[in-house]
Design a protein around this motif. Structure first.
Motif, PDB file in Angstrom:
ATOM      1  N   LYS A  86       0.852  -1.194   0.000  1.00 29.36           N
ATOM      2  CA  LYS A  86       0.000   0.000   0.000  1.00 29.36           C
ATOM      3  C   LYS A  86       0.883   1.239   0.000  1.00 29.36           C
ATOM      4  N   VAL A  87       0.776   2.028  -1.067  1.00 29.25           N
ATOM      5  CA  VAL A  87       1.526   3.284  -1.181  1.00 29.25           C
ATOM      6  C   VAL A  87       0.526   4.408  -1.459  1.00 29.25           C
ATOM      7  N   LEU A  88       1.027   5.627  -1.601  1.00 30.98           N
ATOM      8  CA  LEU A  88       0.132   6.779  -1.759  1.00 30.98           C
ATOM      9  C   LEU A  88      -0.729   6.694  -3.023  1.00 30.98           C
ATOM     10  N   SER A  89      -0.195   6.099  -4.089  1.00 23.19           N
ATOM     11  CA  SER A  89      -0.917   6.079  -5.365  1.00 23.19           C
ATOM     12  C   SER A  89      -1.875   4.899  -5.490  1.00 23.19           C
ATOM     13  N   GLY A  90      -1.887   3.979  -4.520  1.00 22.24           N
ATOM     14  CA  GLY A  90      -2.835   2.878  -4.591  1.00 22.24           C
ATOM     15  C   GLY A  90      -2.327   1.605  -3.950  1.00 22.24           C
ATOM     16  N   GLN A  91      -3.050   0.522  -4.249  1.00 17.81           N
ATOM     17  CA  GLN A  91      -2.720  -0.789  -3.695  1.00 17.81           C
ATOM     18  C   GLN A  91      -2.043  -1.622  -4.786  1.00 17.81           C
ATOM     19  N   TYR A  92      -0.905  -2.238  -4.467  1.00 17.01           N
ATOM     20  CA  TYR A  92      -0.141  -3.038  -5.419  1.00 17.01           C
ATOM     21  C   TYR A  92       0.038  -4.458  -4.887  1.00 17.01           C
ATOM     22  N   LEU A  93       0.337  -5.361  -5.825  1.00 12.74           N
ATOM     23  CA  LEU A  93       0.652  -6.740  -5.461  1.00 12.74           C
ATOM     24  C   LEU A  93       1.990  -7.121  -6.094  1.00 12.74           C
ATOM     25  N   ALA A  94       2.918  -7.621  -5.265  1.00 20.65           N
ATOM     26  CA  ALA A  94       4.245  -8.035  -5.766  1.00 20.65           C
ATOM     27  C   ALA A  94       4.114  -9.405  -6.433  1.00 20.65           C
ATOM     28  N   GLU A  95       4.308  -9.456  -7.745  1.00 16.29           N
ATOM     29  CA  GLU A  95       4.084 -10.686  -8.500  1.00 16.29           C
ATOM     30  C   GLU A  95       5.264 -10.977  -9.427  1.00 16.29           C
ATOM     31  N   PRO A  96       5.461 -12.253  -9.775  1.00 13.66           N
ATOM     32  CA  PRO A  96       6.502 -12.598 -10.751  1.00 13.66           C
ATOM     33  C   PRO A  96       6.217 -11.933 -12.093  1.00 13.66           C
ATOM     34  N   ASN A  97       7.285 -11.571 -12.801  1.00 12.73           N
ATOM     35  CA  ASN A  97       7.131 -10.885 -14.081  1.00 12.73           C
ATOM     36  C   ASN A  97       8.246 -11.324 -15.038  1.00 12.73           C
ATOM     37  N   LYS A  98       7.987 -11.264 -16.346  1.00 13.14           N
ATOM     38  CA  LYS A  98       9.017 -11.660 -17.326  1.00 13.14           C
ATOM     39  C   LYS A  98      10.277 -10.834 -17.140  1.00 13.14           C
ATOM     40  N   ILE A  99      10.090  -9.544 -16.992  1.00 12.90           N
ATOM     41  CA  ILE A  99      11.197  -8.630 -16.689  1.00 12.90           C
ATOM     42  C   ILE A  99      10.814  -7.885 -15.427  1.00 12.90           C
ATOM     43  N   GLY A 100      11.678  -7.893 -14.429  1.00 16.71           N
ATOM     44  CA  GLY A 100      11.330  -7.221 -13.183  1.00 16.71           C
ATOM     45  C   GLY A 100      12.532  -7.009 -12.298  1.00 16.71           C
ATOM     46  N   LEU A 101      12.229  -6.819 -11.024  1.00 18.62           N
ATOM     47  CA  LEU A 101      13.281  -6.557 -10.036  1.00 18.62           C
ATOM     48  C   LEU A 101      13.858  -7.874  -9.532  1.00 18.62           C
ATOM     49  N   SER A 102      15.107  -7.831  -9.165  1.00 26.59           N
ATOM     50  CA  SER A 102      15.830  -9.015  -8.716  1.00 26.59           C
ATOM     51  C   SER A 102      15.209  -9.598  -7.442  1.00 26.59           C
ATOM     52  N   ALA A 103      15.210 -10.924  -7.385  1.00 27.22           N
ATOM     53  CA  ALA A 103      14.706 -11.601  -6.184  1.00 27.22           C
ATOM     54  C   ALA A 103      15.556 -11.262  -4.966  1.00 27.22           C
ATOM     55  N   SER A 104      16.791 -10.808  -5.191  1.00 24.63           N
ATOM     56  CA  SER A 104      17.672 -10.460  -4.063  1.00 24.63           C
ATOM     57  C   SER A 104      17.141  -9.279  -3.256  1.00 24.63           C
ATOM     58  N   LEU A 105      16.193  -8.518  -3.855  1.00 26.04           N
ATOM     59  CA  LEU A 105      15.630  -7.352  -3.147  1.00 26.04           C
ATOM     60  C   LEU A 105      14.510  -7.745  -2.196  1.00 26.04           C
ATOM     61  N   LEU A 106      13.969  -8.952  -2.361  1.00 27.10           N
ATOM     62  CA  LEU A 106      12.868  -9.386  -1.493  1.00 27.10           C
ATOM     63  C   LEU A 106      13.345  -9.482  -0.056  1.00 27.10           C
ATOM     64  N   GLY A 107      12.612  -8.879   0.842  1.00 33.41           N
ATOM     65  CA  GLY A 107      12.965  -8.868   2.255  1.00 33.41           C
ATOM     66  C   GLY A 107      13.956  -7.807   2.641  1.00 33.41           C
ATOM     67  N   LYS A 108      14.539  -7.114   1.647  1.00 29.63           N
ATOM     68  CA  LYS A 108      15.489  -6.029   1.943  1.00 29.63           C
ATOM     69  C   LYS A 108      14.735  -4.738   2.284  1.00 29.63           C
ATOM     70  N   THR A 109      15.416  -3.841   2.979  1.00 36.16           N
ATOM     71  CA  THR A 109      14.820  -2.537   3.301  1.00 36.16           C
ATOM     72  C   THR A 109      14.969  -1.618   2.088  1.00 36.16           C
ATOM     73  N   LEU A 110      13.828  -1.234   1.529  1.00 39.32           N
ATOM     74  CA  LEU A 110      13.802  -0.357   0.355  1.00 39.32           C
ATOM     75  C   LEU A 110      13.257   1.004   0.757  1.00 39.32           C
ATOM     76  N   SER A 111      13.684   2.029   0.035  1.00 40.58           N
ATOM     77  CA  SER A 111      13.252   3.399   0.345  1.00 40.58           C
ATOM     78  C   SER A 111      12.150   3.854  -0.616  1.00 40.58           C
ATOM     79  N   LEU A 112      11.169   4.558  -0.070  1.00 36.80           N
ATOM     80  CA  LEU A 112      10.132   5.216  -0.866  1.00 36.80           C
ATOM     81  C   LEU A 112      10.281   6.708  -0.642  1.00 36.80           C
ATOM     82  N   VAL A 113      10.565   7.452  -1.701  1.00 37.95           N
ATOM     83  CA  VAL A 113      10.848   8.876  -1.588  1.00 37.95           C
ATOM     84  C   VAL A 113       9.848   9.664  -2.426  1.00 37.95           C
TER      85      VAL A 113
END
Length: 449
Positions: A349-376
């Motif tokens: 849940k972010v300011l612009s709406g509700q999202y679901l983290a799903e597998p994708n053909k091209i996407g973000l690395s699995a190494s980022l899962l569980g890591k602390t990410l910044s929202l700016v």
């Protein structure tokens, strides 16, 4: 329904019964009735008639506005009369807000009706022919249009309930004679004589003067209201066609609007601004919308506030925003940076709406899962290298190209890790950025609401 009514003028009885039967055909089977009863002559006569016509299918409700010292005793009177007729009765005290007393009392009254109406019940009120004529006169003096001059309908099907006025064709004189013949007891509200109120002034000062000159004015004004109802029904058909052509309840296409005649533009704007509210804006407010917003300079940030909504133009469209939508940026927290941790198939849940983290053909690395990410929050001057596009772009230009509404841009947030931009959350979805974390078979937040 009982086959007979208490004895009174046979012509009136036949006419009233005929009207009731016609109107009753519009109601579903097993319909019951909640009668709004003030204790006055009109509503007490209606209470008696309904007790004959629909025994065991009616209830009564008295609304105590608490504006008169005797109002509680009037409630007791209504309750006693109902008990004598074996009719269940509700006595509901309400608080009338400050402002236009007549309007605020009406609003409080209808809120109380809605509170007690059952799904199978119709609200029944004792408005009569003179009430109809007075309503038309007062609305005419306020500068209303066709819909306002339609005044009151016998059967008024509204969004939340249905309202029935069985006495709307009955004159005040008939009601007085009828009540005397049936010995109907009633109370007199002294505020009905206070000519500081518009309706009392119309009834006691304006009405006698007009009726002296036009003896059949009451019937004539009644006919006018029915003719206006016909005209309004036709106009509603045209409005629905125009709305379907020009847009939706939330936005209008100004190029298409300009293709309509000035009269149809004005009518459509008036009905569109009204939305689901009870009343339309006045003529002056519609003209302000046309001149201050629609016809303002292309680079102007013009907005018009009316009745809990803001109206503004963007990209040749006119938008209708709720108060919360328009003021969301001003009410936003000052916190620029927040952190999140994401797992696969997790809701985000972010300011612009509700999202679901799903597998994708091209996407973000699995190494980022569980890591602390910044929202700016976007500050201005940022550049983004969008995946699938050549080179970096100013984020502002990408936002403009995507035609994201200005009043939604405050919800845009940049997702990053260690100052590496991963993507951008926008009202139109997640924009994946080209980075060392962008890979085949990764994951991506997908907008779900």
């Amino acid at each position: 329904m009982r086959s007979t009514l208490p004895a009174f003028n046979e012509v009136w009885q036949r006419q009233f019964r005929s009207d009731v039967l016609k109107q009753e055909q519009q109601f579903p089977e097993n319909t019951c009735f909640l009668i709004g009863c003030s204790g006055g002559m009109d509503s007490m006569l209606l209470l008696h008639l309904m007790s004959y016509l629909y025994p065991e299918k009616i209830r009564a409700i008295y609304i105590d506005h608490q504006l008169q010292t005797l109002s509680a005793s009037w409630g007791a009177f209504v309750s006693d009369q109902c008990a004598a007729l074996n009719i269940p009765c509700i006595v509901e005290a309400v608080n009338v807000q400050s402002g236009n007393l007549e309007q605020q009392a009406r609003e409080a009254r209808y809120q109380a009706y809605l509170k007690h109406l059952k799904p199978n019940e119709i609200l029944v009120l004792a408005h009569h022919q003179q009430d109809q004529a007075e309503t038309l006169i007062l609305r005419l003096l306020s500068g209303t249009g066709v819909q306002g001059l339609s005044a009151m309908k016998k059967v008024d099907i509204r969004e939340q309930f249905t309202l029935w006025r069985p006495l709307l064709n009955t004159s005040r004189e008939q009601i007085c004679q009828w009540s005397a013949q049936l010995d109907v007891q009633n109370i007199e509200d002294p505020s009905n004589l206070n000519t500081d109120y518009d309706r009392a002034w119309c009834r006691h000062e304006l009405w006698p003067m007009l009726q002296n000159r036009y003896p059949k004015m009451q019937q004539a004004l009644g006919r006018t209201s029915y003719l206006m109802q016909d005209a309004d029904e036709i106009l509603q058909d045209v409005l629905q066609q125009d709305l379907a052509f020009c847009g939706t309840v939330a936005e209008l296409d100004l190029k298409k609007l300009s293709q309509l005649s000035t009269a149809r533009q004005r009518q459509l704007l008036s009905a569109w601004m009204k939305g689901q509210e009870t009343y339309r804006p006045n003529f002056g407010m519609v003209e302000r919308l046309r001149y201050e917003v629609i016809e303002s300079k292309l680079d102007a940030q013009a907005a018009l506030h009316w009745n809990q909504h803001y109206y503004l133009r963007y990209q040749q469209k006119l938008f209708r925003l709720s108060l919360d939508e328009y003021l969301a940026e001003k009410n936003q927290s000052d916190t620029l940076v927040v952190t999140i941790q994401v797992q696969l198939n997790q809701n985000i849940k972010v300011l612009s709406g509700q999202y679901l983290a799903e597998p994708n053909k091209i996407g973000l690395s699995a190494s980022l899962l569980g890591k602390t990410l910044s929202l700016v929050l976007r500050q201005g001057g940022e550049k983004i290298y969008l995946h699938g596009r050549v080179g970096s772009w100013p984020l502002k230009k990408a936002i403009q190209e995507a035609q994201i509404f200005p009043w939604q841009r405050h919800t845009i947030q940049i997702l990053s890790i260690d100052n590496v931009m991963l993507g951008v959350f926008t009202p139109q979805g997640f924009w994946l950025a080209q980075s060392e974390y962008c890979e085949v078979g990764g994951w991506q937040p997908n907008l779900i609401s």
